[in-house]
Design a protein around this motif. Sequence first.
Motif, PDB file in Angstrom:
ATOM      1  N   CYS A 104       0.849  -1.190   0.000  1.00 21.40           N
ATOM      2  CA  CYS A 104       0.000   0.000   0.000  1.00 21.40           C
ATOM      3  C   CYS A 104       0.888   1.245   0.000  1.00 21.40           C
ATOM      4  O   CYS A 104       1.507   1.555   1.014  1.00 21.40           O
ATOM      5  N   PHE A 105       0.946   1.940  -1.115  1.00 22.76           N
ATOM      6  CA  PHE A 105       1.776   3.131  -1.232  1.00 22.76           C
ATOM      7  C   PHE A 105       0.936   4.397  -1.093  1.00 22.76           C
ATOM      8  O   PHE A 105      -0.237   4.432  -1.484  1.00 22.76           O
ATOM      9  N   ARG A 106       1.561   5.411  -0.533  1.00 28.80           N
ATOM     10  CA  ARG A 106       1.011   6.763  -0.554  1.00 28.80           C
ATOM     11  C   ARG A 106       2.014   7.631  -1.294  1.00 28.80           C
ATOM     12  O   ARG A 106       3.174   7.767  -0.870  1.00 28.80           O
ATOM     13  N   LEU A 107       1.600   8.189  -2.423  1.00 28.96           N
ATOM     14  CA  LEU A 107       2.483   9.020  -3.226  1.00 28.96           C
ATOM     15  C   LEU A 107       2.513  10.442  -2.682  1.00 28.96           C
ATOM     16  O   LEU A 107       1.651  10.848  -1.904  1.00 28.96           O
ATOM     17  N   LYS A 108       3.494  11.209  -3.106  1.00 33.90           N
ATOM     18  CA  LYS A 108       3.648  12.563  -2.585  1.00 33.90           C
ATOM     19  C   LYS A 108       2.529  13.499  -3.028  1.00 33.90           C
ATOM     20  O   LYS A 108       2.301  14.533  -2.405  1.00 33.90           O
ATOM     21  N   ASN A 109       1.826  13.122  -4.111  1.00 29.95           N
ATOM     22  CA  ASN A 109       0.673  13.932  -4.536  1.00 29.95           C
ATOM     23  C   ASN A 109      -0.602  13.549  -3.788  1.00 29.95           C
ATOM     24  O   ASN A 109      -1.678  14.053  -4.098  1.00 29.95           O
ATOM     25  N   GLY A 110      -0.468  12.630  -2.799  1.00 30.11           N
ATOM     26  CA  GLY A 110      -1.604  12.219  -1.993  1.00 30.11           C
ATOM     27  C   GLY A 110      -2.374  11.023  -2.527  1.00 30.11           C
ATOM     28  O   GLY A 110      -3.236  10.481  -1.832  1.00 30.11           O
ATOM     29  N   LYS A 111      -2.055  10.599  -3.735  1.00 26.21           N
ATOM     30  CA  LYS A 111      -2.787   9.484  -4.338  1.00 26.21           C
ATOM     31  C   LYS A 111      -2.278   8.141  -3.805  1.00 26.21           C
ATOM     32  O   LYS A 111      -1.092   7.978  -3.533  1.00 26.21           O
ATOM     33  N   PRO A 112      -3.188   7.149  -3.671  1.00 24.67           N
ATOM     34  CA  PRO A 112      -2.758   5.807  -3.253  1.00 24.67           C
ATOM     35  C   PRO A 112      -2.282   5.000  -4.461  1.00 24.67           C
ATOM     36  O   PRO A 112      -2.647   5.288  -5.602  1.00 24.67           O
ATOM     37  N   LEU A 113      -1.459   3.990  -4.180  1.00 25.96           N
ATOM     38  CA  LEU A 113      -1.013   3.054  -5.211  1.00 25.96           C
ATOM     39  C   LEU A 113      -0.907   1.688  -4.555  1.00 25.96           C
ATOM     40  O   LEU A 113      -0.102   1.494  -3.641  1.00 25.96           O
ATOM     41  N   ASP A 114      -1.720   0.742  -5.006  1.00 25.13           N
ATOM     42  CA  ASP A 114      -1.749  -0.604  -4.426  1.00 25.13           C
ATOM     43  C   ASP A 114      -1.132  -1.595  -5.411  1.00 25.13           C
ATOM     44  O   ASP A 114      -1.527  -1.645  -6.581  1.00 25.13           O
ATOM     45  N   ILE A 115      -0.175  -2.369  -4.939  1.00 18.76           N
ATOM     46  CA  ILE A 115       0.501  -3.359  -5.786  1.00 18.76           C
ATOM     47  C   ILE A 115       0.518  -4.691  -5.055  1.00 18.76           C
ATOM     48  O   ILE A 115       0.931  -4.779  -3.900  1.00 18.76           O
ATOM     49  N   THR A 116       0.075  -5.747  -5.714  1.00 16.22           N
ATOM     50  CA  THR A 116       0.093  -7.100  -5.140  1.00 16.22           C
ATOM     51  C   THR A 116       1.418  -7.769  -5.474  1.00 16.22           C
ATOM     52  O   THR A 116       1.924  -7.666  -6.596  1.00 16.22           O
ATOM     53  N   SER A 117       1.991  -8.436  -4.492  1.00 20.06           N
ATOM     54  CA  SER A 117       3.269  -9.114  -4.687  1.00 20.06           C
ATOM     55  C   SER A 117       3.268 -10.435  -3.928  1.00 20.06           C
ATOM     56  O   SER A 117       2.443 -10.648  -3.036  1.00 20.06           O
ATOM     57  N   ASN A 118       4.183 -11.307  -4.301  1.00 18.59           N
ATOM     58  CA  ASN A 118       4.380 -12.557  -3.554  1.00 18.59           C
ATOM     59  C   ASN A 118       5.858 -12.770  -3.241  1.00 18.59           C
ATOM     60  O   ASN A 118       6.281 -13.877  -2.917  1.00 18.59           O
ATOM     61  N   GLN A 119       6.630 -11.686  -3.328  1.00 19.97           N
ATOM     62  CA  GLN A 119       8.070 -11.765  -3.108  1.00 19.97           C
ATOM     63  C   GLN A 119       8.404 -11.408  -1.660  1.00 19.97           C
ATOM     64  O   GLN A 119       8.485 -10.235  -1.294  1.00 19.97           O
ATOM     65  N   LYS A 120       8.569 -12.434  -0.836  1.00 22.63           N
ATOM     66  CA  LYS A 120       8.946 -12.197   0.556  1.00 22.63           C
ATOM     67  C   LYS A 120      10.003 -13.204   0.983  1.00 22.63           C
ATOM     68  O   LYS A 120      10.028 -14.350   0.523  1.00 22.63           O
ATOM     69  N   LEU A 121      10.881 -12.774   1.855  1.00 17.70           N
ATOM     70  CA  LEU A 121      11.921 -13.636   2.401  1.00 17.70           C
ATOM     71  C   LEU A 121      11.725 -13.725   3.901  1.00 17.70           C
ATOM     72  O   LEU A 121      11.761 -12.714   4.607  1.00 17.70           O
ATOM     73  N   SER A 122      11.513 -14.940   4.392  1.00 22.07           N
ATOM     74  CA  SER A 122      11.256 -15.121   5.818  1.00 22.07           C
ATOM     75  C   SER A 122      12.515 -15.599   6.523  1.00 22.07           C
ATOM     76  O   SER A 122      13.538 -15.865   5.910  1.00 22.07           O
ATOM     77  N   SER A 123      12.422 -15.723   7.837  1.00 24.40           N
ATOM     78  CA  SER A 123      13.545 -16.065   8.686  1.00 24.40           C
ATOM     79  C   SER A 123      14.010 -17.497   8.485  1.00 24.40           C
ATOM     80  O   SER A 123      13.264 -18.366   8.017  1.00 24.40           O
ATOM     81  N   ILE A 124      15.272 -17.742   8.868  1.00 26.38           N
ATOM     82  CA  ILE A 124      15.739 -19.125   8.922  1.00 26.38           C
ATOM     83  C   ILE A 124      15.015 -19.877  10.027  1.00 26.38           C
ATOM     84  O   ILE A 124      14.977 -21.105  10.030  1.00 26.38           O
TER      85      ILE A 124
END
Length: 460
Positions: A104-124
Amino acid sequence: MQFCFSHARYLAAKRAVIALSVIVLFYFIIIQYNYLHIDINLKSAAHIPDVNEAKTTFKFTPAFDGKSFLTSAIYTNLSNCLNHQDVIVNGWEYNVKNNNFICCFRLKNGKPLDITSNQKLSSIYAHMPLRRIQYRCPVQVEFNLIEYVSIVNDMKATCQEDISYYVKVSLPLASQDSSIAICSLISYRSQDAAILVEWFEAQRLLGVNKIVTYTQELNSDALRVLDYYESIGLAYVIREFDMPEKDKLPRFLGEQNARQWTDKEVVSLDCNARLLGFKYVIMCDKDEFVVPNFTKFGFSLRKALDQMFDIKTAGVQLNPKVHVTTWIPDNRSSTLFINKYLNSTTSIADRHKYIYMPQRTVVGSTTIHSFTACRGYKRYTAMSTVLDFHHYRSCANSFVKYQSVLNREKQTNNIEYHGKNTGNVCADFKQHAQSGMKVIGKQIEKNVLEVRKQLGIAYQ
Protein backbone atom coordinates in the motif's frame (compact mmCIF):
# COMPACT_ATOMS: atom_id res chain seq x y z
CA MET A 1 95.18 27.74 -13.59
CA GLN A 2 92.82 26.60 -16.33
CA PHE A 3 93.21 23.02 -15.16
CA CYS A 4 92.57 23.94 -11.51
CA PHE A 5 89.48 25.92 -12.44
CA SER A 6 88.05 23.05 -14.51
CA HIS A 7 88.81 20.57 -11.78
CA ALA A 8 87.07 22.77 -9.22
CA ARG A 9 84.02 23.04 -11.47
CA TYR A 10 84.06 19.26 -11.87
CA LEU A 11 84.20 18.72 -8.10
CA ALA A 12 81.38 21.22 -7.51
CA ALA A 13 79.20 19.55 -10.14
CA LYS A 14 79.91 16.14 -8.62
CA ARG A 15 78.91 17.37 -5.16
CA ALA A 16 75.71 18.85 -6.59
CA VAL A 17 74.78 15.55 -8.26
CA ILE A 18 75.43 13.64 -5.03
CA ALA A 19 73.38 16.14 -3.04
CA LEU A 20 70.53 15.93 -5.53
CA SER A 21 70.63 12.12 -5.42
CA VAL A 22 70.46 12.18 -1.64
CA ILE A 23 67.48 14.54 -1.74
CA VAL A 24 65.63 12.35 -4.29
CA LEU A 25 66.38 9.21 -2.27
CA PHE A 26 65.22 10.88 0.93
CA TYR A 27 62.02 12.03 -0.83
CA PHE A 28 61.14 8.51 -1.94
CA ILE A 29 61.90 7.13 1.53
CA ILE A 30 59.49 9.68 3.01
CA ILE A 31 56.81 8.80 0.44
CA GLN A 32 57.18 5.10 1.19
CA TYR A 33 57.10 5.74 4.94
CA ASN A 34 53.95 7.80 4.63
CA TYR A 35 52.36 5.09 2.53
CA LEU A 36 52.99 2.44 5.14
CA HIS A 37 52.50 4.70 8.17
CA ILE A 38 49.58 6.96 7.39
CA ASP A 39 49.18 9.95 9.69
CA ILE A 40 45.52 9.96 10.63
CA ASN A 41 45.48 13.06 12.78
CA LEU A 42 41.93 14.07 13.60
CA LYS A 43 40.29 16.33 11.01
CA SER A 44 39.69 18.69 13.89
CA ALA A 45 40.12 18.48 17.63
CA ALA A 46 37.74 15.95 19.12
CA HIS A 47 34.65 17.70 20.35
CA ILE A 48 31.67 16.74 22.43
CA PRO A 49 28.66 16.60 20.07
CA ASP A 50 25.53 18.65 20.71
CA VAL A 51 23.26 16.48 22.85
CA ASN A 52 20.24 18.42 21.60
CA GLU A 53 20.91 17.48 17.99
CA ALA A 54 18.16 15.35 16.41
CA LYS A 55 18.94 11.61 16.61
CA THR A 56 17.60 8.68 14.62
CA THR A 57 15.55 6.30 16.77
CA PHE A 58 14.39 2.79 15.97
CA LYS A 59 10.65 2.38 15.48
CA PHE A 60 8.34 -0.43 14.44
CA THR A 61 4.93 0.23 12.96
CA PRO A 62 2.05 -2.29 13.32
CA ALA A 63 0.31 -3.01 10.01
CA PHE A 64 -3.47 -2.51 9.84
CA ASP A 65 -4.32 -6.21 9.62
CA GLY A 66 -2.20 -7.04 12.71
CA LYS A 67 -0.09 -9.56 10.81
CA SER A 68 3.22 -7.69 10.75
CA PHE A 69 5.38 -4.96 12.32
CA LEU A 70 7.34 -2.79 9.89
CA THR A 71 10.70 -1.14 10.64
CA SER A 72 12.03 0.40 7.43
CA ALA A 73 11.32 0.76 3.72
CA ILE A 74 14.22 1.24 1.30
CA TYR A 75 13.92 2.11 -2.38
CA THR A 76 16.42 0.30 -4.58
CA ASN A 77 17.10 -0.10 -8.29
CA LEU A 78 20.12 -2.37 -8.04
CA SER A 79 21.14 -3.97 -11.32
CA ASN A 80 21.79 -7.34 -9.71
CA CYS A 81 19.83 -10.61 -9.62
CA LEU A 82 16.39 -9.07 -10.27
CA ASN A 83 17.34 -5.94 -12.20
CA HIS A 84 14.23 -3.88 -11.49
CA GLN A 85 13.01 -1.20 -9.10
CA ASP A 86 11.79 -2.32 -5.69
CA VAL A 87 10.78 -0.97 -2.34
CA ILE A 88 11.92 -3.48 0.23
CA VAL A 89 10.12 -3.41 3.58
CA ASN A 90 11.68 -5.03 6.66
CA GLY A 91 10.22 -6.16 9.95
CA TRP A 92 8.52 -8.99 11.83
CA GLU A 93 5.61 -11.11 10.63
CA TYR A 94 3.32 -13.59 12.30
CA ASN A 95 3.48 -16.95 10.59
CA VAL A 96 0.83 -16.35 7.91
CA LYS A 97 0.00 -19.16 5.51
CA ASN A 98 -0.06 -17.30 2.21
CA ASN A 99 2.82 -15.62 0.40
CA ASN A 100 0.67 -13.02 -1.34
CA PHE A 101 0.45 -9.54 0.17
CA ILE A 102 -0.53 -6.01 -0.81
CA CYS A 103 1.95 -3.13 -0.92
CA CYS A 104 0.00 0.00 0.00
CA PHE A 105 1.78 3.13 -1.23
CA ARG A 106 1.01 6.76 -0.55
CA LEU A 107 2.48 9.02 -3.23
CA LYS A 108 3.65 12.56 -2.58
CA ASN A 109 0.67 13.93 -4.54
CA GLY A 110 -1.60 12.22 -1.99
CA LYS A 111 -2.79 9.48 -4.34
CA PRO A 112 -2.76 5.81 -3.25
CA LEU A 113 -1.01 3.05 -5.21
CA ASP A 114 -1.75 -0.60 -4.43
CA ILE A 115 0.50 -3.36 -5.79
CA THR A 116 0.09 -7.10 -5.14
CA SER A 117 3.27 -9.11 -4.69
CA ASN A 118 4.38 -12.56 -3.55
CA GLN A 119 8.07 -11.77 -3.11
CA LYS A 120 8.95 -12.20 0.56
CA LEU A 121 11.92 -13.64 2.40
CA SER A 122 11.26 -15.12 5.82
CA SER A 123 13.54 -16.07 8.69
CA ILE A 124 15.74 -19.13 8.92
CA TYR A 125 13.61 -19.72 12.01
CA ALA A 126 10.44 -19.88 9.94
CA HIS A 127 8.66 -21.94 12.61
CA MET A 128 8.76 -19.04 15.07
CA PRO A 129 5.37 -17.42 15.77
CA LEU A 130 6.95 -14.01 15.08
CA ARG A 131 9.60 -14.28 12.38
CA ARG A 132 11.76 -11.74 10.60
CA ILE A 133 10.49 -10.80 7.17
CA GLN A 134 11.41 -8.77 4.12
CA TYR A 135 8.70 -7.83 1.63
CA ARG A 136 9.67 -6.85 -1.89
CA CYS A 137 7.32 -4.44 -3.63
CA PRO A 138 8.02 -3.91 -7.34
CA VAL A 139 7.19 -0.36 -8.45
CA GLN A 140 7.17 1.42 -11.80
CA VAL A 141 7.47 4.96 -10.44
CA GLU A 142 10.55 6.92 -9.42
CA PHE A 143 11.56 7.37 -5.81
CA ASN A 144 10.77 11.08 -5.79
CA LEU A 145 7.07 10.24 -6.30
CA ILE A 146 6.83 7.82 -3.34
CA GLU A 147 6.40 8.89 0.28
CA TYR A 148 5.01 6.04 2.45
CA VAL A 149 4.29 2.32 2.26
CA SER A 150 2.45 -0.27 4.34
CA ILE A 151 1.87 -4.01 4.01
CA VAL A 152 -1.38 -5.98 4.19
CA ASN A 153 -1.13 -9.77 4.41
CA ASP A 154 -4.88 -10.34 4.61
CA MET A 155 -5.87 -10.37 0.95
CA LYS A 156 -9.50 -9.67 1.93
CA ALA A 157 -8.50 -6.40 3.61
CA THR A 158 -7.93 -3.07 1.89
CA CYS A 159 -5.28 -0.39 2.19
CA GLN A 160 -6.02 2.22 4.82
CA GLU A 161 -5.78 6.01 4.62
CA ASP A 162 -4.53 6.32 8.21
CA ILE A 163 -0.85 7.22 7.87
CA SER A 164 -0.04 5.72 11.30
CA TYR A 165 0.04 2.28 9.62
CA TYR A 166 2.71 3.41 7.13
CA VAL A 167 6.50 3.76 7.16
CA LYS A 168 8.41 6.41 5.24
CA VAL A 169 10.29 5.21 2.15
CA SER A 170 13.94 6.29 2.01
CA LEU A 171 17.00 5.79 -0.16
CA PRO A 172 20.00 3.71 0.93
CA LEU A 173 22.78 5.60 2.70
CA ALA A 174 25.47 6.95 0.44
CA SER A 175 28.36 9.41 0.32
CA GLN A 176 30.71 10.90 -2.24
CA ASP A 177 32.92 7.85 -1.87
CA SER A 178 30.45 5.07 -1.11
CA SER A 179 33.07 2.35 -1.06
CA ILE A 180 33.17 0.45 2.23
CA ALA A 181 30.51 0.20 4.92
CA ILE A 182 30.27 -1.87 8.09
CA CYS A 183 27.05 -3.28 9.48
CA SER A 184 27.78 -3.63 13.19
CA LEU A 185 24.34 -4.42 14.65
CA ILE A 186 23.58 -3.62 18.32
CA SER A 187 25.66 -1.96 21.04
CA TYR A 188 24.01 -2.51 24.39
CA ARG A 189 24.30 -2.11 28.14
CA SER A 190 27.94 -2.48 29.30
CA GLN A 191 29.76 -1.94 25.98
CA ASP A 192 33.19 -0.58 26.99
CA ALA A 193 33.45 3.03 25.77
CA ALA A 194 37.27 3.22 25.85
CA ILE A 195 37.64 0.07 23.75
CA LEU A 196 34.93 1.34 21.40
CA VAL A 197 37.12 4.34 20.57
CA GLU A 198 39.92 1.95 19.52
CA TRP A 199 37.59 0.07 17.21
CA PHE A 200 36.30 3.20 15.48
CA GLU A 201 39.79 4.66 15.06
CA ALA A 202 40.98 1.39 13.50
CA GLN A 203 38.14 1.59 10.96
CA ARG A 204 39.07 5.20 10.15
CA LEU A 205 42.68 4.17 9.60
CA LEU A 206 41.68 1.40 7.20
CA GLY A 207 39.43 3.64 5.11
CA VAL A 208 35.91 2.57 6.10
CA ASN A 209 33.40 5.19 4.91
CA LYS A 210 30.32 4.44 7.01
CA ILE A 211 29.38 2.30 10.02
CA VAL A 212 25.73 1.55 10.83
CA THR A 213 25.00 0.49 14.39
CA TYR A 214 22.04 0.28 16.77
CA THR A 215 21.74 0.80 20.50
CA GLN A 216 19.68 -0.70 23.30
CA GLU A 217 20.04 0.39 26.95
CA LEU A 218 23.60 1.50 26.19
CA ASN A 219 25.65 3.16 28.93
CA SER A 220 26.19 6.94 28.72
CA ASP A 221 29.96 6.77 28.08
CA ALA A 222 29.56 4.51 25.06
CA LEU A 223 26.71 6.70 23.78
CA ARG A 224 29.04 9.69 23.85
CA VAL A 225 31.51 7.75 21.72
CA LEU A 226 28.81 6.91 19.16
CA ASP A 227 27.65 10.54 19.18
CA TYR A 228 31.18 11.70 18.44
CA TYR A 229 31.74 9.37 15.49
CA GLU A 230 28.32 10.21 14.14
CA SER A 231 29.16 13.93 14.39
CA ILE A 232 32.23 13.48 12.15
CA GLY A 233 30.27 11.44 9.61
CA LEU A 234 31.73 7.97 10.18
CA ALA A 235 28.84 6.41 12.12
CA TYR A 236 25.10 6.26 11.49
CA VAL A 237 23.48 5.41 14.82
CA ILE A 238 19.92 4.11 15.21
CA ARG A 239 18.98 4.36 18.86
CA GLU A 240 16.65 2.58 21.26
CA PHE A 241 16.15 -0.71 19.42
CA ASP A 242 12.97 -2.41 20.61
CA MET A 243 11.00 -5.56 19.79
CA PRO A 244 7.24 -5.96 19.33
CA GLU A 245 4.98 -8.28 21.33
CA LYS A 246 7.32 -8.56 24.33
CA ASP A 247 4.38 -9.24 26.63
CA LYS A 248 3.21 -12.22 24.58
CA LEU A 249 6.69 -13.34 23.54
CA PRO A 250 9.13 -12.23 26.28
CA ARG A 251 12.85 -12.07 25.42
CA PHE A 252 15.92 -10.03 26.25
CA LEU A 253 18.88 -8.88 24.20
CA GLY A 254 21.89 -11.09 24.81
CA GLU A 255 19.93 -14.31 25.23
CA GLN A 256 20.98 -17.19 23.01
CA ASN A 257 17.68 -18.51 21.70
CA ALA A 258 15.66 -18.54 18.48
CA ARG A 259 13.44 -15.61 19.51
CA GLN A 260 16.42 -13.37 20.16
CA TRP A 261 18.17 -14.47 16.99
CA THR A 262 15.01 -13.56 15.07
CA ASP A 263 15.21 -10.02 16.47
CA LYS A 264 18.89 -9.79 15.50
CA GLU A 265 17.98 -10.96 11.99
CA VAL A 266 15.52 -8.05 11.73
CA VAL A 267 18.36 -5.68 12.64
CA SER A 268 20.59 -7.36 10.04
CA LEU A 269 17.93 -6.94 7.33
CA ASP A 270 17.38 -3.32 8.25
CA CYS A 271 21.11 -2.58 8.42
CA ASN A 272 22.05 -4.26 5.15
CA ALA A 273 19.14 -2.63 3.31
CA ARG A 274 20.39 0.80 4.37
CA LEU A 275 23.83 -0.05 2.92
CA LEU A 276 22.76 -1.17 -0.55
CA GLY A 277 24.41 1.92 -2.05
CA PHE A 278 27.93 0.86 -1.06
CA LYS A 279 30.37 -1.16 -3.14
CA TYR A 280 31.47 -3.39 -0.24
CA VAL A 281 29.60 -4.23 2.98
CA ILE A 282 31.28 -5.91 5.96
CA MET A 283 29.39 -7.75 8.70
CA CYS A 284 31.53 -7.05 11.74
CA ASP A 285 31.05 -6.75 15.51
CA LYS A 286 32.84 -4.18 17.64
CA ASP A 287 35.36 -6.72 18.90
CA GLU A 288 36.36 -7.76 15.36
CA PHE A 289 38.87 -6.25 12.93
CA VAL A 290 39.32 -6.83 9.18
CA VAL A 291 42.98 -6.09 8.42
CA PRO A 292 44.63 -5.93 4.97
CA ASN A 293 48.11 -7.22 4.23
CA PHE A 294 50.14 -4.07 4.99
CA THR A 295 53.11 -5.10 2.85
CA LYS A 296 50.93 -5.30 -0.26
CA PHE A 297 48.24 -2.69 0.40
CA GLY A 298 49.46 -0.34 3.13
CA PHE A 299 46.50 0.55 5.35
CA SER A 300 44.07 0.58 2.42
CA LEU A 301 41.27 -1.93 2.93
CA ARG A 302 39.81 -0.75 -0.39
CA LYS A 303 42.93 -1.81 -2.33
CA ALA A 304 42.83 -5.27 -0.74
CA LEU A 305 39.13 -5.72 -1.54
CA ASP A 306 39.54 -4.51 -5.12
CA GLN A 307 42.17 -7.20 -5.65
CA MET A 308 40.18 -9.89 -3.87
CA PHE A 309 36.88 -9.31 -5.69
CA ASP A 310 37.36 -10.32 -9.30
CA ILE A 311 34.52 -10.01 -11.84
CA LYS A 312 32.85 -13.20 -10.56
CA THR A 313 33.12 -12.75 -6.77
CA ALA A 314 30.00 -11.83 -4.78
CA GLY A 315 31.52 -12.14 -1.32
CA VAL A 316 34.07 -13.78 0.94
CA GLN A 317 33.84 -15.53 4.28
CA LEU A 318 36.06 -14.32 7.11
CA ASN A 319 37.34 -16.97 9.53
CA PRO A 320 38.65 -15.27 12.67
CA LYS A 321 41.93 -15.54 14.48
CA VAL A 322 40.72 -15.46 18.09
CA HIS A 323 42.54 -13.22 20.57
CA VAL A 324 41.60 -15.01 23.79
CA THR A 325 41.24 -12.24 26.37
CA THR A 326 41.40 -14.71 29.24
CA TRP A 327 45.02 -15.49 28.41
CA ILE A 328 47.73 -13.54 30.26
CA PRO A 329 48.08 -10.16 28.47
CA ASP A 330 51.12 -9.78 26.23
CA ASN A 331 51.61 -6.19 27.32
CA ARG A 332 49.90 -5.29 30.58
CA SER A 333 51.10 -1.66 30.44
CA SER A 334 49.61 -0.86 27.02
CA THR A 335 47.19 2.06 26.86
CA LEU A 336 45.20 0.13 24.23
CA PHE A 337 43.13 -2.98 24.80
CA ILE A 338 43.97 -4.45 21.38
CA ASN A 339 47.71 -4.26 22.11
CA LYS A 340 47.39 -5.99 25.46
CA TYR A 341 46.25 -9.17 23.73
CA LEU A 342 48.36 -9.45 20.58
CA ASN A 343 48.53 -13.25 20.55
CA SER A 344 45.79 -15.23 18.83
CA THR A 345 44.82 -18.69 17.70
CA THR A 346 45.13 -19.71 14.08
CA SER A 347 42.06 -19.09 11.87
CA ILE A 348 38.95 -21.09 12.72
CA ALA A 349 35.40 -21.06 11.35
CA ASP A 350 33.93 -19.94 14.68
CA ARG A 351 31.38 -17.11 14.38
CA HIS A 352 32.65 -16.35 10.91
CA LYS A 353 31.52 -13.17 9.18
CA TYR A 354 31.67 -11.99 5.59
CA ILE A 355 32.24 -9.16 3.13
CA TYR A 356 29.93 -8.91 0.14
CA MET A 357 29.03 -6.70 -2.81
CA PRO A 358 25.31 -5.73 -2.78
CA GLN A 359 25.28 -5.58 -6.58
CA ARG A 360 26.12 -9.30 -6.71
CA THR A 361 24.12 -10.60 -3.75
CA VAL A 362 20.47 -11.63 -3.39
CA VAL A 363 18.79 -8.75 -1.55
CA GLY A 364 17.44 -9.95 1.79
CA SER A 365 19.67 -13.03 1.93
CA THR A 366 22.22 -11.37 4.20
CA THR A 367 22.00 -12.74 7.72
CA ILE A 368 24.54 -12.35 10.51
CA HIS A 369 26.68 -15.28 9.35
CA SER A 370 25.72 -15.92 5.72
CA PHE A 371 24.61 -14.51 2.37
CA THR A 372 23.49 -15.85 -1.02
CA ALA A 373 25.36 -14.92 -4.19
CA CYS A 374 23.45 -14.03 -7.34
CA ARG A 375 23.48 -16.67 -10.05
CA GLY A 376 26.78 -16.67 -11.90
CA TYR A 377 28.76 -15.30 -8.96
CA LYS A 378 30.84 -17.16 -6.38
CA ARG A 379 31.85 -16.97 -2.73
CA TYR A 380 34.94 -18.33 -1.01
CA THR A 381 36.97 -18.02 2.19
CA ALA A 382 39.34 -15.04 2.34
CA MET A 383 43.04 -15.85 2.31
CA SER A 384 45.21 -14.40 5.07
CA THR A 385 47.76 -13.34 2.44
CA VAL A 386 45.24 -10.63 1.49
CA LEU A 387 43.05 -10.13 4.59
CA ASP A 388 43.21 -11.18 8.22
CA PHE A 389 40.19 -11.25 10.52
CA HIS A 390 40.78 -10.78 14.25
CA HIS A 391 38.21 -11.47 16.97
CA TYR A 392 38.88 -10.38 20.58
CA ARG A 393 36.85 -12.45 23.01
CA SER A 394 37.02 -14.53 26.17
CA CYS A 395 37.32 -18.30 26.16
CA ALA A 396 34.11 -20.26 25.63
CA ASN A 397 33.03 -23.86 25.97
CA SER A 398 32.08 -23.84 22.30
CA PHE A 399 35.80 -23.80 21.43
CA VAL A 400 36.08 -27.44 22.47
CA LYS A 401 35.11 -28.49 18.92
CA TYR A 402 38.28 -26.76 17.62
CA GLN A 403 40.57 -28.15 20.29
CA SER A 404 42.28 -30.74 18.09
CA VAL A 405 43.24 -27.99 15.63
CA LEU A 406 44.16 -25.24 18.05
CA ASN A 407 46.41 -27.19 20.37
CA ARG A 408 47.95 -29.42 17.73
CA GLU A 409 51.25 -27.74 18.58
CA LYS A 410 50.91 -27.37 22.34
CA GLN A 411 52.55 -24.42 23.96
CA THR A 412 51.80 -24.48 27.65
CA ASN A 413 54.63 -22.31 28.99
CA ASN A 414 53.61 -18.95 30.46
CA ILE A 415 49.91 -19.57 29.80
CA GLU A 416 47.48 -19.10 32.59
CA TYR A 417 43.68 -19.23 32.49
CA HIS A 418 41.59 -17.80 35.31
CA GLY A 419 38.36 -19.67 34.76
CA LYS A 420 36.45 -22.61 36.10
CA ASN A 421 34.65 -24.61 33.45
CA THR A 422 36.53 -23.55 30.33
CA GLY A 423 40.11 -23.57 31.57
CA ASN A 424 41.01 -26.85 29.91
CA VAL A 425 39.55 -25.69 26.60
CA CYS A 426 41.73 -22.64 25.88
CA ALA A 427 44.69 -22.89 28.24
CA ASP A 428 46.94 -24.93 25.94
CA PHE A 429 45.95 -23.47 22.57
CA LYS A 430 48.94 -22.63 20.38
CA GLN A 431 49.50 -18.84 20.51
CA HIS A 432 50.52 -16.84 17.44
CA ALA A 433 51.89 -13.29 17.64
CA GLN A 434 49.94 -10.86 15.44
CA SER A 435 52.23 -8.06 14.29
CA GLY A 436 49.46 -6.52 12.17
CA MET A 437 47.36 -5.60 15.18
CA LYS A 438 50.45 -4.21 16.89
CA VAL A 439 51.06 -1.91 13.92
CA ILE A 440 47.44 -0.76 13.96
CA GLY A 441 47.61 -0.06 17.69
CA LYS A 442 50.76 2.01 17.29
CA GLN A 443 49.20 3.97 14.43
CA ILE A 444 45.90 4.85 16.16
CA GLU A 445 47.17 5.36 19.72
CA LYS A 446 47.58 9.14 19.47
CA ASN A 447 44.04 9.66 18.16
CA VAL A 448 42.53 7.18 20.62
CA LEU A 449 44.04 8.98 23.60
CA GLU A 450 42.92 12.36 22.27
CA VAL A 451 39.31 11.28 21.75
CA ARG A 452 39.16 9.60 25.16
CA LYS A 453 40.50 12.75 26.79
CA GLN A 454 38.06 15.08 25.04
CA LEU A 455 35.06 12.83 25.80
CA GLY A 456 36.11 12.25 29.41
CA ILE A 457 36.50 8.49 29.01
CA ALA A 458 39.13 6.50 30.90
CA TYR A 459 40.46 3.05 30.03
CA GLN A 460 40.41 0.77 33.07
